[in-house]
Enzyme design. Structure first.
Site, mmCIF file in Angstrom:
data_model
loop_
_atom_site.group_PDB
_atom_site.id
_atom_site.type_symbol
_atom_site.label_atom_id
_atom_site.label_comp_id
_atom_site.label_asym_id
_atom_site.label_seq_id
_atom_site.Cartn_x
_atom_site.Cartn_y
_atom_site.Cartn_z
ATOM 1 N N GLY A 259 0.848 -1.020 -0.069
ATOM 2 C CA GLY A 259 0.755 -0.025 -0.476
ATOM 3 C C GLY A 259 1.025 0.969 -0.153
ATOM 4 O O GLY A 259 1.902 1.457 -0.892
ATOM 5 N N HIS A 260 0.196 2.433 0.435
ATOM 6 C CA HIS A 260 0.530 3.569 0.708
ATOM 7 C C HIS A 260 2.081 3.651 1.208
ATOM 8 O O HIS A 260 3.440 3.922 0.790
ATOM 9 C CB HIS A 260 -0.067 4.685 0.912
ATOM 10 C CG HIS A 260 -0.441 5.918 1.388
ATOM 11 N ND1 HIS A 260 0.185 6.667 0.031
ATOM 12 C CD2 HIS A 260 -0.053 6.746 2.402
ATOM 13 C CE1 HIS A 260 0.795 7.788 0.196
ATOM 14 N NE2 HIS A 260 0.763 7.975 1.969
ATOM 15 N N PHE A 261 2.205 3.216 2.494
ATOM 16 C CA PHE A 261 3.331 3.575 3.656
ATOM 17 C C PHE A 261 4.051 1.784 2.964
ATOM 18 O O PHE A 261 4.542 0.575 3.715
ATOM 19 C CB PHE A 261 3.212 2.603 4.638
ATOM 20 C CG PHE A 261 2.476 4.424 5.200
ATOM 21 C CD1 PHE A 261 3.688 5.891 6.065
ATOM 22 C CD2 PHE A 261 1.007 5.098 4.951
ATOM 23 C CE1 PHE A 261 3.534 6.446 5.790
ATOM 24 C CE2 PHE A 261 0.939 5.941 5.837
ATOM 25 C CZ PHE A 261 2.150 7.348 5.799
#
Length: 279
Positions: A259-261
């Site tokens: 995901g994002h991180f």
């Protein structure tokens, strides 16, 4: 090494590692985190590079004195980071940008392209097609920052929302270290910080207006570029990574199953990719 230096009237906290005379890489964090997000990447890069990771005003352990009367805009964040670079005498560096770090770092790059030796964008958007439908509430807020729309944006500042940003799109959410989102939430809850974040939410609209400026930098500078992306990011989608090739055909695009991180789950993969780029 954890350090603090005064620049632009602000006590800027930053992490530094590696030989002082080694080629430098500047790591720019995003929302809602701080240089803490680079805690596992820094040792991987410091074997060959001088690594510097500052906390932006309003984030982490950087302290803005009340008498500074600081206005939280992305232009001002970039101005403060420019003052920081001058204070530590950093004149040439590779640039790693993530999330909020992209509009801040790319302002620095576009202003003085000659000092950028390479660019790593990890879910650091610079193209309209990289913005998902998840930006719909933000766009409504930009169009009409009334109380109702502002309250919707407050929902993105809760501990639950912060944890969701870390775990969404991750195959095993338990693999994300809980101290990451817990620290972010604790720092977000400091007096006055919610208002700071709301100011930056509203100002973010101006970053989209600067996308053509950032893209002009990509075209003219043609520095070695890596767009390495967690492809399940709910905010910045893979087309935003692919778009880097439009202005720099030699850009390397790598999509990761996370995901994002992305550093929380793929730090070794990202570290190796950065070493390969800088080699």
């Amino acid at each position: 090494m954890n350090r603090t230096i005064q620049a632009d009237g602000i006590n800027i906290f930053y992490r530094e590692a590696g030989a002082p005379d080694a080629p430098a890489i500047l790591l720019m964090h995003g929302f809602p985190t701080s240089s803490h997000m680079f805690r596992n990447l820094i040792p991987l890069l410091a074997t060959r590079y001088r690594v510097i990771a500052p906390d932006l005003p309003g984030f982490g352990f950087t302290e803005v004195p009340p008498e500074r009367k600081y206005t939280y805009t992305f232009d001002n964040l970039a101005n403060t980071m420019e003052a920081f670079l001058q204070a530590i005498k950093l004149e040439k560096f590779a640039l790693y940008v993530f999330d909020y770090g992209a509009p801040v770092g790319l302002r620095l790059a576009a202003a003085k392209p000659e000092r950028i030796t390479a660019l790593v964008s990890q879910n650091g958007n610079a193209y309209l097609e990289g913005l998902s439908d998840g930006w719909t509430p933000m766009r409504k807020h930009w169009a009409d920052p009334n109380e109702e729309n502002t309250n919707v944006m407050r929902g993105f500042l809760t501990p639950e929302a912060t944890k969701w940003q870390y775990t969404h799109g991750v195959a095993d959410p338990a693999s994300v270290a809980p101290e990451s989102y817990t620290l972010d939430s604790a720092l977000m809850a400091r007096p006055g910080n919610i208002d700071i974040q709301l100011e930056l939410f509203y100002d973010y609209r101006k970053n989209l207006e600067l996308y053509p400026v950032f893209q002009a930098f990509f075209r003219k500078a043609q520095v070695p570029t890596l767009a390495i992306w967690g492809k399940y990011d709910p905010f910045f989608t893979p087309p935003g990574a692919e778009a880097y090739r439009r202005d720099n055909p030699n850009a390397i695009v790598q999509l990761l199953d996370t995901g994002h991180f992305a550093l929380e789950t793929h730090v070794e993969v990202i570290g190796k990719a950065i070493h390969a780029l800088l080699d």
